[in-house]
Design a protein around this motif. Sequence first.
Motif, PDB file in Angstrom:
ATOM      1  N   THR A 280       0.842  -1.287   0.000  1.00 42.46           N
ATOM      2  CA  THR A 280      -0.058  -0.079  -0.136  1.00 42.46           C
ATOM      3  C   THR A 280       1.041   1.382   0.041  1.00 42.46           C
ATOM      4  O   THR A 280       0.726   2.376  -0.928  1.00 42.46           O
ATOM      5  N   SER A 281       2.019   1.146   0.914  1.00 47.61           N
ATOM      6  CA  SER A 281       2.779   2.398   0.901  1.00 47.61           C
ATOM      7  C   SER A 281       3.628   2.504  -0.241  1.00 47.61           C
ATOM      8  O   SER A 281       3.912   3.686  -0.926  1.00 47.61           O
ATOM      9  N   SER A 282       4.278   1.421  -0.836  1.00 47.25           N
ATOM     10  CA  SER A 282       5.286   1.412  -1.846  1.00 47.25           C
ATOM     11  C   SER A 282       4.237   1.861  -3.185  1.00 47.25           C
ATOM     12  O   SER A 282       5.039   2.752  -4.058  1.00 47.25           O
ATOM     13  N   ASN A 283       3.325   1.270  -3.434  1.00 47.39           N
ATOM     14  CA  ASN A 283       2.591   1.798  -4.773  1.00 47.39           C
ATOM     15  C   ASN A 283       2.072   3.171  -4.457  1.00 47.39           C
ATOM     16  O   ASN A 283       2.166   4.109  -5.428  1.00 47.39           O
ATOM     17  N   THR A 284       1.806   3.722  -3.281  1.00 44.01           N
ATOM     18  CA  THR A 284       1.291   5.086  -3.084  1.00 44.01           C
ATOM     19  C   THR A 284       2.785   6.059  -3.414  1.00 44.01           C
ATOM     20  O   THR A 284       2.785   6.899  -4.025  1.00 44.01           O
ATOM     21  N   SER A 285       3.803   5.583  -2.876  1.00 50.50           N
ATOM     22  CA  SER A 285       5.105   6.210  -3.326  1.00 50.50           C
ATOM     23  C   SER A 285       5.416   6.244  -4.782  1.00 50.50           C
ATOM     24  O   SER A 285       5.896   7.338  -5.471  1.00 50.50           O
ATOM     25  N   ALA A 286       5.010   5.154  -5.637  1.00 51.11           N
ATOM     26  CA  ALA A 286       5.359   4.975  -7.040  1.00 51.11           C
ATOM     27  C   ALA A 286       4.304   5.846  -7.595  1.00 51.11           C
ATOM     28  O   ALA A 286       4.984   6.867  -8.321  1.00 51.11           O
ATOM     29  N   TRP A 287       3.084   6.007  -7.212  1.00 49.00           N
ATOM     30  CA  TRP A 287       2.379   6.897  -7.970  1.00 49.00           C
ATOM     31  C   TRP A 287       2.553   8.479  -7.689  1.00 49.00           C
ATOM     32  O   TRP A 287       2.598   9.269  -8.398  1.00 49.00           O
ATOM     33  N   THR A 288       2.954   8.800  -6.473  1.00 48.56           N
ATOM     34  CA  THR A 288       3.505  10.178  -6.017  1.00 48.56           C
ATOM     35  C   THR A 288       4.401  10.657  -7.001  1.00 48.56           C
ATOM     36  O   THR A 288       4.237  11.878  -7.611  1.00 48.56           O
ATOM     37  N   LEU A 289       5.509   9.559  -7.073  1.00 48.13           N
ATOM     38  CA  LEU A 289       6.531  10.161  -7.930  1.00 48.13           C
ATOM     39  C   LEU A 289       6.017  10.121  -9.303  1.00 48.13           C
ATOM     40  O   LEU A 289       6.663  11.126  -9.999  1.00 48.13           O
ATOM     41  N   VAL A 290       5.366   9.178  -9.954  1.00 50.46           N
ATOM     42  CA  VAL A 290       5.008   9.433 -11.439  1.00 50.46           C
ATOM     43  C   VAL A 290       4.331  10.764 -11.698  1.00 50.46           C
ATOM     44  O   VAL A 290       4.670  11.466 -12.588  1.00 50.46           O
ATOM     45  N   GLU A 291       3.452  10.913 -10.594  1.00 50.43           N
ATOM     46  CA  GLU A 291       2.711  12.211 -10.723  1.00 50.43           C
ATOM     47  C   GLU A 291       3.423  13.526 -10.442  1.00 50.43           C
ATOM     48  O   GLU A 291       3.070  14.638 -11.389  1.00 50.43           O
ATOM     49  N   ILE A 292       4.505  13.530  -9.856  1.00 51.47           N
ATOM     50  CA  ILE A 292       5.371  14.701  -9.608  1.00 51.47           C
ATOM     51  C   ILE A 292       5.970  14.829 -11.077  1.00 51.47           C
ATOM     52  O   ILE A 292       6.132  16.017 -11.387  1.00 51.47           O
ATOM     53  N   ALA A 293       6.522  13.779 -11.608  1.00 55.12           N
ATOM     54  CA  ALA A 293       7.103  13.861 -12.792  1.00 55.12           C
ATOM     55  C   ALA A 293       6.341  14.310 -13.780  1.00 55.12           C
ATOM     56  O   ALA A 293       6.708  14.966 -14.784  1.00 55.12           O
ATOM     57  N   ARG A 294       5.040  14.058 -13.734  1.00 55.44           N
ATOM     58  CA  ARG A 294       4.153  14.283 -14.695  1.00 55.44           C
ATOM     59  C   ARG A 294       3.537  15.535 -14.758  1.00 55.44           C
ATOM     60  O   ARG A 294       3.110  16.145 -15.708  1.00 55.44           O
TER      61      ARG A 294
END
Length: 453
Positions: A268-282
């Motif tokens: 739950t935390s690792s996927n939230t981190s991955a999406w947060t980073l993708v959205e920051i880069a987007r």
Amino acid sequence: MSTQAVNTSKTIPVASGAQTEGGHYLEFINTPLAFMRRVFEECGEVGQFDMGGLPTVLMIGPEAHEAFFRAPDDQLSASEAYQMMVPVFGEGVQYGAEPHIERQQLKIQYQGLKHDKMSSYAGVVAQEVIDFTKDWGDEGEMDFYEAFTDLTLRTSTHCLLGSVFRYRLTDEFADLYRDLENGIDPSALLDPNQQKETFKKRDIARERLQELITEEIHRRRDAEAKGEEPLDDMLNIYMTAEYEDGRKLTEHEITGLVIWFMFAGHHTSSNTSAWTLVEIARHPQYHAELVGEIDKLFDGGQELSFNALREIPLLEGFIREALRLHPPLNAISRRVMKPFQFKDYLIEPGCNVMLCPWVAHKLPEYFPNPETFDPKRPAPDNVFAAIPFGGGRRKCVGNAFALLQVKAIFCELLRNFEFELTMPAEDYQEIMPALILRPSDPCTLRYKRRKGV
Ligand code: HEM
């Protein structure tokens, strides 16, 4: 179907497309998110489908969520709905325990998340990020789904089992953990005890993990007998905790509580981190503001502190939106044990009821322009509109720790690195292969060390 979801005044709409064999099970397993969106589009707030013989009622929208979360356990049972977790955590632990034991176990888990513990975890997480990134060099590309899976396994283990266990985190531990994870596949929804290679490996892995944890418990007891101070972590809490009748937790139970917490908090935390980073880069338009906010935290060169993690509204907005658009858990379920009335619908015992945050978080009444990622979006007034952490009596107990962990990870990462997409933004897609929403493979991003850092 043996049990029908019937009602007194209104018939629950049923989704189209059920197969003679298995009903909607295969469509649910193969494309769960699109399927649940279709059920909602066809049926509205309440819609029924056939999960391989189990009548399941999908409920979407704040009023439906509130009714679901407010229902007592003896009416809507989480344990009965999540029996597939019992072989993983173990008999007698959480969903495999009597309700009064489960309640006390949850209280014990909660002790590890009290304010004084949380403040020490911020530093642990920050140190893990520093160690994790020390060999990155000035720039490179990396799969950040994999990277965050690895990093959050380290942070969870460190906070839960302490530094000694964490630094002895061997390949064996990682393999055992993987075998346990592979023991949860969608077919476990129908029968978690079927004779299957992955399920056999799951059971062997659990036994071995119990041996390792037992060794660690004995090592600690010996050390304490020699006068060493006990370590200040979750394992110590489990070792000293007592049930209301004075009984201590067995090693089987302690192992179960460790696995339960690792499972609840890791992907739950690792996927939230991955999406947060993708959205920051987007969304590079926010970079300057985001980095400015983080740099202010570290003004004067101080370490990351628990208190400082409260003052980062834009990063929080990114995490909140990542959780809105890409909530990790999307089949929040209960078994109906006593007739359950919602508005004009009466749902009969024997059915499952299910919530899907991914569908609910896109209702335009509560989230205008729902498909737009907006880190400055105000929180909706209705507290049951956004439910990434569930709600009511079974709301996620790790909510605050999860946010602390993800914030601490990003403070350290953004303090030192900038990130860019390596593929067109729409190629970072959502998949849900093992009942948890995650980014598709590969989830590669480019990083560059910030100038002057
Ligand atoms: C329950 C989401 C992190 C521990 C839940 C539920 C959700 C959720 C939706 C409710 C499930 C239900 O009602 O059936 C999340 C998300 C997280 C996260 C999105 C990260 C972003 C964590 C962490 C921990 C944790 C880090 C532990 C440290 C738990 C526990 C429960 C729970 C123990 C069960 C509570 C109960 O049954 O009463 N979580 N969680 N979670 N979560 Fe989390």
